[in-house]
Write a protein that holds these residues in place. Structure first.
Motif, PDB file in Angstrom:
ATOM      1  N   VAL A  73       0.823  -1.209   0.000  1.00 37.94           N
ATOM      2  CA  VAL A  73       0.000   0.000   0.000  1.00 37.94           C
ATOM      3  C   VAL A  73       0.854   1.255   0.000  1.00 37.94           C
ATOM      4  O   VAL A  73       1.848   1.339   0.715  1.00 37.94           O
ATOM      5  N   SER A  74       0.409   2.240  -0.777  1.00 36.01           N
ATOM      6  CA  SER A  74       0.964   3.590  -0.718  1.00 36.01           C
ATOM      7  C   SER A  74      -0.197   4.555  -0.528  1.00 36.01           C
ATOM      8  O   SER A  74      -1.307   4.305  -1.007  1.00 36.01           O
ATOM      9  N   THR A  75       0.074   5.641   0.185  1.00 33.52           N
ATOM     10  CA  THR A  75      -0.950   6.672   0.357  1.00 33.52           C
ATOM     11  C   THR A  75      -0.340   8.035   0.082  1.00 33.52           C
ATOM     12  O   THR A  75       0.875   8.229   0.215  1.00 33.52           O
ATOM     13  N   ARG A  76      -1.198   8.952  -0.316  1.00 32.81           N
ATOM     14  CA  ARG A  76      -0.769  10.324  -0.550  1.00 32.81           C
ATOM     15  C   ARG A  76      -1.933  11.245  -0.242  1.00 32.81           C
ATOM     16  O   ARG A  76      -3.038  11.023  -0.743  1.00 32.81           O
ATOM     17  N   GLN A  77      -1.703  12.244   0.608  1.00 32.73           N
ATOM     18  CA  GLN A  77      -2.758  13.208   0.879  1.00 32.73           C
ATOM     19  C   GLN A  77      -2.895  14.103  -0.342  1.00 32.73           C
ATOM     20  O   GLN A  77      -1.911  14.651  -0.844  1.00 32.73           O
TER      21      GLN A  77
END
Length: 89
Positions: A73-77
């Motif tokens: 998983v990767s996240t970015r605001q």
């Protein structure tokens, strides 16, 4: 767990019977967002890409039910609580 809008993307790899769940939690209750189910002796790779809104005090969690089930998983605001875009540094 930073309030605002977040892009969540990656791959769910299921090589055993079981499941993967993404959920929103406030520390007391959880709401399931996405569920992937794997079958016995199966091999499943599921790409995902979704936007989630986190209110103050909420967190996004991911969990799997067995060995052989993995989350990458990767996240970015992408925007703050008011919807103002957040540029990468």
């Amino acid at each position: 767990n930073t309030p605002g809008y977040h892009r969540v993307f990656g791959n769910a790899s299921l090589t055993a019977a079981g499941f993967i769940i993404f959920a929103l939690t406030d520390g007391v209750t959880s709401k399931n967002l996405v569920i992937y189910i794997g079958v016995s002796n199966g091999d499943s790779n599921n790409a995902f890409d979704f936007i989630v809104f986190l209110k103050a005090g909420e967190s996004l969690t991911g969990q799997s039910s067995a060995n052989g089930i993995n989350l990458y998983v990767s996240t970015r605001q992408i925007a703050d609580l008011s919807g103002n875009l957040v540029n990468p540094s």
